[in-house]
Design a protein around this motif. Sequence first.
Motif, PDB file in Angstrom:
ATOM      1  N   HIS A 121      13.087  -1.873  41.417  1.00  0.00           N
ATOM      2  CA  HIS A 121      14.421  -2.560  41.468  1.00  0.00           C
ATOM      3  C   HIS A 121      15.345  -1.522  40.088  1.00  0.00           C
ATOM      4  O   HIS A 121      16.552  -1.247  40.522  1.00  0.00           O
ATOM      5  CB  HIS A 121      14.218  -3.332  40.473  1.00  0.00           C
ATOM      6  N   ALA A 122      14.930  -0.558  38.831  1.00  0.00           N
ATOM      7  CA  ALA A 122      15.739  -0.380  38.442  1.00  0.00           C
ATOM      8  C   ALA A 122      15.722   0.343  38.401  1.00  0.00           C
ATOM      9  O   ALA A 122      17.198   1.447  38.461  1.00  0.00           O
ATOM     10  CB  ALA A 122      14.475  -0.276  36.629  1.00  0.00           C
ATOM     11  N   LEU A 123      14.960   1.219  39.791  1.00  0.00           N
ATOM     12  CA  LEU A 123      15.440   2.849  40.371  1.00  0.00           C
ATOM     13  C   LEU A 123      16.460   2.684  41.093  1.00  0.00           C
ATOM     14  O   LEU A 123      18.028   3.174  41.461  1.00  0.00           O
ATOM     15  CB  LEU A 123      14.208   4.003  41.143  1.00  0.00           C
ATOM     16  N   GLU A 124      16.504   1.899  42.315  1.00  0.00           N
ATOM     17  CA  GLU A 124      18.162   1.144  42.620  1.00  0.00           C
ATOM     18  C   GLU A 124      19.305   0.803  41.954  1.00  0.00           C
ATOM     19  O   GLU A 124      20.316   0.875  42.246  1.00  0.00           O
ATOM     20  CB  GLU A 124      17.694   0.164  43.537  1.00  0.00           C
ATOM     21  N   LYS A 125      18.839   0.880  40.806  1.00  0.00           N
ATOM     22  CA  LYS A 125      19.963   0.327  39.960  1.00  0.00           C
ATOM     23  C   LYS A 125      20.379   1.771  38.787  1.00  0.00           C
ATOM     24  O   LYS A 125      20.944   1.381  38.031  1.00  0.00           O
ATOM     25  CB  LYS A 125      20.112  -0.492  38.869  1.00  0.00           C
ATOM     26  N   ALA A 126      20.025   2.729  39.496  1.00  0.00           N
ATOM     27  CA  ALA A 126      19.987   3.887  38.697  1.00  0.00           C
ATOM     28  C   ALA A 126      19.600   3.556  37.502  1.00  0.00           C
ATOM     29  O   ALA A 126      20.004   4.281  36.531  1.00  0.00           O
ATOM     30  CB  ALA A 126      21.115   4.012  38.495  1.00  0.00           C
ATOM     31  N   ARG A 127      18.844   3.073  36.639  1.00  0.00           N
ATOM     32  CA  ARG A 127      17.818   2.282  35.755  1.00  0.00           C
ATOM     33  C   ARG A 127      17.008   3.661  35.134  1.00  0.00           C
ATOM     34  O   ARG A 127      16.090   3.731  36.397  1.00  0.00           O
ATOM     35  CB  ARG A 127      17.747   1.266  34.956  1.00  0.00           C
ATOM     36  N   ARG A 128      16.220   4.030  33.799  1.00  0.00           N
ATOM     37  CA  ARG A 128      15.330   4.298  33.450  1.00  0.00           C
ATOM     38  C   ARG A 128      14.048   3.048  32.881  1.00  0.00           C
ATOM     39  O   ARG A 128      14.993   2.757  31.956  1.00  0.00           O
ATOM     40  CB  ARG A 128      15.351   5.619  32.499  1.00  0.00           C
TER      41      ARG A 128
END
Length: 683
Positions: free
Chosen positions: A443-450
Amino acid sequence: MQAPYRIGVDIGGTFTDLVLLDTRDGRLFNGKVLTTPHAPEQAVLDGVRGLLAQHGVAPEDVRHVIHGTTLVANALIERRGVKTGFLTTQGFRDVQEIGTELRHDTYDLFMRRPDPLVPRRLRLEIPERLLPDGGIRTPLDEAAARAAIRALREDGVSAIAVCLLHAFANPAHERRIAELAAEEAPDIALCLSSDLVPEIGEYERGSTTIANAYVLPVFARYLARLEAGLREAGIAGPLFLMLSDGGTVAGAVAARHPIRLVQSGPAGGVQAARVIGAAAGAPDVLCFDMGGTTAKAALIDGGQPQRSLDFEVSRVDRFRKGSGLPLKVPVVEMIEIGAGGGSIARVDALGLVRVGPDSASSDPGPACYGLGGTEPTVTDCDLLLGYLAPGSFLGGAMTLDVAAAETAVHEKLAKPLGLSPVEAAFAVHETVNTAMAQAAAIHALEKARRIEGYTLVPIGGAGPVHAVEVARKLGIARMVVPAGAGVASAFGFLAAPISFSLLRGQVAALATLDLDALRAMLDGMEAEGRALVAQAGVEAAEIRIRAALRYAGQGYQVEADIAELDRTTIRAAFEAEYRRLYGRVESNLPVECVGWRVTVSGPTPNLDLGAVPGGSGNARKGTRQAWFGGRFVEAAVFDRAALAPGEAISGPALIEERESTLVLPPGTTARYDAARNLVVEIG
């Protein structure tokens, strides 16, 4: 003077949570009762009466009750709404089955989609046609509309949804149908897409309107029973409802658009995580909400939850996007990442451990509840691992049956796996933790978050039990565990401002956008929002404008905050958000507007989490055998309510409170801070 007490109530799949706030000194009193699925309001009323009696609070001293519920979502998932009819433009009755023609599983030859809420025979067409700009191509055939309404009435429908082509641009035909329906079928609930979802996207707009009509009579009856019960209990203050986007509205407003409450409970949890993170100096938070039925995750950036206008319910494949009924409603963006405490564990045909999606809920509940449940659940496994104490669950109000849990785990899991009951219980515990960590990371990866840079805030009754291991698998080094984590969603209701969002579809090229007409439209939306907020007795304190924009030719849009209504500012805001999401922009492509959202909010309640001092510091209760590192070890047990500010605890330890237990494995430390949070450093 205003009555000093406020109450937040959240109905979950297993428990109904309550929080009573004394606004004079910030004291919080928590309550938790089993949910009554067949009459959800009964648990609310029993819980409210019990909480007031326990703390000697008179009903007339309650200012208001703020409520969130899973009733709307459950009615859609379990197909317990009313018989509903659908009226649409001639030639478009099958849009709800055709959908977008996208496949959520490309390679599954037997892929299923959810059945429409309205069968084809109750989807009727009316001769009329609007153009994309709202112009009339074919006038409404009023005789045909009357005939269709009468046909649905004679078929026994209790609600009618109306979604005409391009009605978002011109609601005239839909509103005329509403006038005809008032003459032909005044007792039937009616929902217009132009009122509920004035945006492009015929399939999503129709699906949302149908879902709203499907649950509206059910929700209206529930709300009437609940309000009557609160009046009988002596509470004269108003009832407010939490919306899926984290705002709060008066009950009468929510009753018109119940579909906007589809995620109200989880939205309260995210609001709580926002306040808790801010108090701990952590603006970037991963909210990990693990209750009795499901586990959800949400990202909070800079103190603000991410929001979306797209949601799905009643998925055929629980974790696969595109397999459910689409809803175009403002929601706090979160994803379901796994099972809850009541989720049932089993061994599949391949000999693998599977958990959920079905839940023992509150009736009959996990085997250890002693209410007739025989299936092993996550809670049963956590009990066998020593993470939960059989005599102090819910502060001792419920004694857990260890023998029943062991029998269920042994018969259904340990024997098929060839393991001991404890080993099988840990297999379930580890399976759940791994699945949730993987889903949150994706989910975080899909939102461009580390995700490694976030602080984990675990809430829900089962959240603190599993949180440290989930954080370790995600690479998160810090965690903030609030007091009353098990009732955090109800607390979040008290932390949310009175708020309402209004949406308008407007497809136009940015280069030729009529800015004067746009300002007039937004001013009208703001005035409408101010009136809705004023119904709750507060003045508007914040106005937020967001635009849905895209490059010309794209099929999906991006939402961006708009500070000034000029073309340069609008494009800059869009491209800043587009770059954040996709890493680049298309500077040579024209931009077009798709829709606008105005959110009007009242003042945010000021809750001081450190207003009530901590305990005496004599918190250690003893020790208990708990499973760490592949064996049972002696873990210290602490009473959270007795912890003193600044006190530090090193794992292995178990920190208990009435609503939940924080499990601290070896190598972790927890410090009790001034805001009554436990700040955990994860080794």
